[in-house]
Design an enzyme around this catalytic site. Structure first.
Site: not given
Length: 156
Positions: A14, A63-65
């Protein structure tokens, strides 16, 4: 492994932090099987305001990283620019106002400015730097960035 056990799995990191969780405005970066996502959309919708299908399992974490990498860089850039401006005589509120109505505008400057009093919001810099993310969690995120960078470079 989940599929081998007859389970369905989605990875859904998230963005939005504690405030997003409290306000139900989280963004989910979802990786996994699209049919599983279709079955779970109502769950994501009940916890956040947006979800993005990123691809197969693991894609949400990628994508989060990548997003966190950009955030780290922009936070450092805002801190350095604000520090330079203040040392050269600018008032923090004036400098933040210029940045936030110009091309330097970004989340780090407008929403979470690291300089106390630069913006009038309930943020760590205006609250004696009480943060909601711990140093070990930041370290974990940096290790994830390094691992993915290493593995992608060497095709592992």
């Amino acid at each position: 492994m989940a599929n081998q056990k007859g389970c369905k799995f989605l990875g859904a990191p998230v963005s939005g932090g504690v405030v997003g969780a409290e306000n139900g405005t989280l963004t989910f970066m979802v990786g996994g099987d699209e049919s599983t996502l279709t079955a779970a959309e109502h769950l994501l919708d009940s916890m956040g305001s947006r979800w993005v299908y990123c691809g197969p399992a693991g894609s949400g974490l990628v994508a989060k990283i990548c997003n966190n990498m950009i955030l780290g860089m922009t936070m450092a850039a805002v801190a350095e620019a604000m520090n330079l401006g203040i040392k050269l005589g600018m008032e923090p509120k004036v400098l933040a106002s210029v940045i936030n109505t110009s091309t330097g505008r970004c989340w780090a400057s407008e929403i979470n400015n690291p300089v106390p009093g630069a913006i009038e919001k309930q943020i760590p810099s205006n609250n004696d730097y009480l943060v909601r993310i711990t140093a070990p969690k930041r370290l974990k995120l940096l290790i994830q960035i390094l691992c993915i960078t290493f593995f992608s470079k060497f095709g592992l």
